[in-house]
Design a protein around this motif. Structure first.
Motif, mmCIF file in Angstrom:
data_model
loop_
_atom_site.group_PDB
_atom_site.id
_atom_site.type_symbol
_atom_site.label_atom_id
_atom_site.label_comp_id
_atom_site.label_asym_id
_atom_site.label_seq_id
_atom_site.Cartn_x
_atom_site.Cartn_y
_atom_site.Cartn_z
ATOM 1 N N ILE A 128 14.081 3.873 11.425
ATOM 2 C CA ILE A 128 13.493 2.279 11.620
ATOM 3 C C ILE A 128 14.302 1.654 12.919
ATOM 4 N N HIS A 174 13.452 0.007 -0.674
ATOM 5 C CA HIS A 174 13.250 -1.184 -0.290
ATOM 6 C C HIS A 174 13.515 -1.573 1.213
ATOM 7 N N ASN A 199 7.545 -8.725 9.698
ATOM 8 C CA ASN A 199 6.182 -8.327 9.744
ATOM 9 C C ASN A 199 5.261 -8.977 10.867
ATOM 10 N N PRO A 249 12.307 -0.919 4.542
ATOM 11 C CA PRO A 249 11.308 -1.259 5.576
ATOM 12 C C PRO A 249 11.264 -2.844 5.598
ATOM 13 N N ARG A 250 11.028 -3.452 4.591
ATOM 14 C CA ARG A 250 10.852 -4.800 4.453
ATOM 15 C C ARG A 250 12.157 -5.703 5.077
ATOM 16 N N ILE A 301 12.193 -4.580 9.272
ATOM 17 C CA ILE A 301 11.122 -5.062 10.119
ATOM 18 C C ILE A 301 10.694 -6.325 9.868
ATOM 19 N N SER A 361 5.017 0.620 8.945
ATOM 20 C CA SER A 361 5.568 1.293 7.754
ATOM 21 C C SER A 361 4.960 0.975 6.573
ATOM 22 N N PHE A 362 5.035 1.846 5.579
ATOM 23 C CA PHE A 362 4.630 1.450 4.240
ATOM 24 C C PHE A 362 5.598 0.567 3.490
ATOM 25 N N ASP A 363 5.054 -0.003 2.667
ATOM 26 C CA ASP A 363 6.214 -1.040 2.153
ATOM 27 C C ASP A 363 7.031 -0.474 1.013
ATOM 28 N N VAL A 375 4.085 -3.907 8.252
ATOM 29 C CA VAL A 375 4.433 -3.358 7.170
ATOM 30 C C VAL A 375 3.188 -3.451 6.264
ATOM 31 N N ARG A 434 2.117 0.166 0.278
ATOM 32 C CA ARG A 434 2.762 1.737 -0.086
ATOM 33 C C ARG A 434 1.511 2.439 -0.322
#
Length: 661
Positions: A277, A294, A302, A296-297, A300, A289-291, A308, A311
């Motif tokens: 990422i 832990h 959002n 990506p959040r 990124i 991205s899928f959430d 995001v 998922r």
């Protein structure tokens, strides 16, 4: 491994850094290494190397400490590597030793060197293999600092291993800046990673099938190799995407490939962090991205540098990608924001973040951790830790409720390192673990040795309490797990303290002090069945001189009510008809766990058969029923053993047990 080498290179700008490798199997590192970082190899497994260890017999021997996968047929890490690692850890002159592998962390816990011990968790300890997870959690207690990739993972580890929660810190992976950046004009979507089930590349292929129907001029490139390649190939062909979706294979380094795309997609089901990422953002790609848990959040932002989506929601992923495909200006703007957002994970920021973690660890290490606790004649507890280090002008003894870490009470330390926890109103009821916390927030647990707790005067503390205080209010300091200083606080407005228990085959005669109340009409002693609260046995109770009461428990009644191999009756006082029950127990003592200390005779009571009480159908066999004229088989003459004892909560109880004939 790339994150470790990246951080090593970042730290090498200001520190002397060495990477210690257990095994060397290739001539060149898979990831580039800063030339300022030195490398020490403990075992060389290259056949052509002049210093190869392949002829050492210990190379085929399994290690004794290093955790070994039960499925291993041949040691990956040998006894030779283990011995050399232990020797290094015992003799190194390093100021800090950092483990980036959970199994090496276990090894670090055995080491004797006097240096700062740090571990970096690059994944999620909750999913680690059971054959070493427990040992790892035990090893955490010997460390000075632990880092995890996200705040969520720090919280998770703190719950799994509460004793180390004050040594945890967030340390995202270090990811270098990209040498080349995207112009956001190529109609190419990028995905990259190991082609395995958890990475879920099938989802991005499904999402792209929706996109390409609307925008057939866009392409999807998937970089990486792995076990799912054949499945992905079949999926691509089934969906008729072989002209628009390309499996590019592994690329090392992969960052230059990102500059050829305009959007990056991460479809993982689970992602502790997600180096790709940051690499994609550094190359100027907005990320969809899928959430996933832990990472990506936490990378990124959002709506600013990426999107995001929930998922597993492939439709939402396709919609988010399509938004960026169809809006050139937004895509370019988010790509520029991604470059700015990635800076916080580059070498300078990572170096400063890690140095701050080490600074905190050194500050904690300077704090005193050995304590003494003394109970005075009134029941207050005096804590002494000795002089605080120079520069620390304010600190507290912090009492944290075991099992409820958000509940704490603080007591100020004097300049001499002393604090008092008052018996009255000092600590609510519960078990508490003690630590020191400075005004700067540095916190270390307090420990005591076998002489560290002085509870002599606790036996003479005046009870029950008077002058408006709860009848029972008592603090008991003790040496807990890992030698941690703990405190049990008992606070009860009313309490029945058992003094004597006289046992015979006929009865259990109880003498006790009833504090905080008086007996009224309908007072009785009640034995409540542990599993069936509606089953209650009632026994007479009488008041005698002062606050004392006596009661007689009929052993025959306990035996007559016995069913099954064993059952337990907890004992309470009902001080008056309709009044709330009051627990009978043993709490006015320095004995922490009376269950194994205060023991009583165990009478055996003979129970005669009762025609109205028959054996269950499974027990009364057809043969026995036949011999009994086809009627239900009555229970035979049995013996029941009566076992009085104090429970783990110090409450008086009776266990009844079948005795073999």
């Amino acid at each position: 491994m790339s994150a470790t080498q990246n951080l090593a290179g970042a730290l090498a700008a200001r520190h002397q850094v060495e990477i210690v490798a257990l095994r060397k199997v290739r001539d060149e590192s898979y990831f580039p290494l800063d030339p300022r970082v030195s490398v020490r190899v403990l075992t060389d497994l290259r056949p052509h190397s002049p210093v190869s260890d392949l002829d050492n017999p210990l190379i085929e021997v399994f290690p004794k400490i290093y955790p070994v996968d039960p499925a291993e047929k041949k040691p990956v890490v040998s006894r030779l590597a283990e011995l050399r690692l232990l020797e290094f850890l015992d003799t190194t002159d390093a100021d800090v030793v950092v483990s980036s592998s959970p199994r090496n962390t276990i090894m670090l816990s055995y080491a004797k060197g006097d240096y700062l011990r740090v571990t970096q968790e690059h994944s999620m300890p909750s999913i680690y293999a059971k054959y070493y997870q427990g040992r790892l959690f035990e090893a955490y207690h010997s460390l000075d600092a632990l880092t995890a990739l996200t705040p969520e993972e720090v919280e998770s580890i703190g719950k799994q291993v509460p004793g180390v929660r004050n040594r945890l810190a967030v340390m995202p992976n270090c990811v270098p800046a990209a040498p080349v950046q995207s112009k956001s004009t190529n109609k190419v979507i990028i995905a990259a990673g190991l082609l395995k089930e958890n990475k879920n590349f099938a989802a991005v292929v499904d999402a792209f099938a929706t996109i390409v129907r609307k925008r057939p001029d866009w392409r999807l490139r998937i970089y990486g190799g792995g076990t799912e390649k054949a499945n992905l190939r079949r999926q691509i062909e089934t969906l008729g995407l072989h002209n628009t979706v390309t499996l590019m294979g592994p690329a090392a380094p992969v960052s230059p490939e990102f500059s050829k795309g305009s959007i990056f997609v991460l479809p993982s089901k689970r992602e502790a962090f997600g180096n790709v990422i940051v690499e994609a953002m550094a190359a100027g790609l907005p990320v969809v991205s899928f959430d996933a848990h832990h990472g990506p959040r936490n990378i990124i932002t959002n709506g600013e540098d990426g999107i995001v989506v929930p998922r597993g929601d492939t439709d939402a992923m396709a919609e988010a990608i399509l938004e960026l495909v169809e809006d050139d200006e937004r895509r370019k703007r988010m790509g520029e924001a991604a470059v700015r957002g990635a800076v916080r994970f580059h070498e300078p920021a990572s170096c400063e973040r890690f140095e701050a973690i080490l600074h905190e660890a050194f500050a904690r290490r300077a704090l005193p951790t050995q304590a003494t606790a003394r109970v005075d004649a009134e029941g207050s507890v005096h804590i002494e830790v000795g002089a605080l280090p120079e520069g620390v002008h304010q600190a507290d003894v912090v009492c944290s409720r075991v099992g409820k870490l958000d509940q704490e009470e603080c007591f100020a330390l004097t300049s001499e390192g002393a604090a008092v926890i008052p018996w009255r109103g000092g600590l609510p009821a519960g078990t508490w673990e003690l630590s020191i916390r400075t005004a700067a927030g540095h916190e270390v647990p307090l420990r005591v040795d076998g002489y560290g707790v002085d509870a002599r005067d606790l036996l003479n503390v005046p009870l029950p309490r008077e002058n408006g205080a709860p009848a029972m209010e008592l603090l008991l300091p003790y040496q807990g797990e890992k030698d941690r200083l703990r405190m049990r606080s008992v606070v009860r407005d009313s309490h029945v303290e058992v003094d004597t228990l006289m046992i015979s085959t006929e009865s259990a005669e109880i003498e006790a002090g009833y504090w905080g109340g008086e007996l009224g009409r309908g007072a009785a002693l009640e034995a409540v069945h542990r599993k069936d609260k509606n089953r209650v046995l009632t026994f007479p109770v009488s008041a005698v001189e002062g606050r004392r009461i006596t009661a007689r428990v009929d052993c025959a009644l306990l035996a007559d009510e016995h069913e099954g191999p064993e059952q337990i009756w907890d004992v309470w006082l009902r001080p008056a008809e309709g009044a709330a029950r009051v627990q009978l127990g043993k709490l006015a003592t320095d004995v922490l766990e009376p269950i194994g200390v205060f023991t009583f005779p165990r009478p055996q009571v003979r129970v005669l058969p009762d025609p109205k009480r028959t054996l269950p159908a499974k027990v009364g066999s057809r043969v026995n029923r036949a011999l009994n004229g086809g009627k239900p088989v009555p229970r035979p003459v049995t013996k029941v053993e009566i076992r009085p004892y104090y429970t783990a909560l110090s409450q008086l109880a009776f266990k009844t047990v079948d005795v073999a004939p």
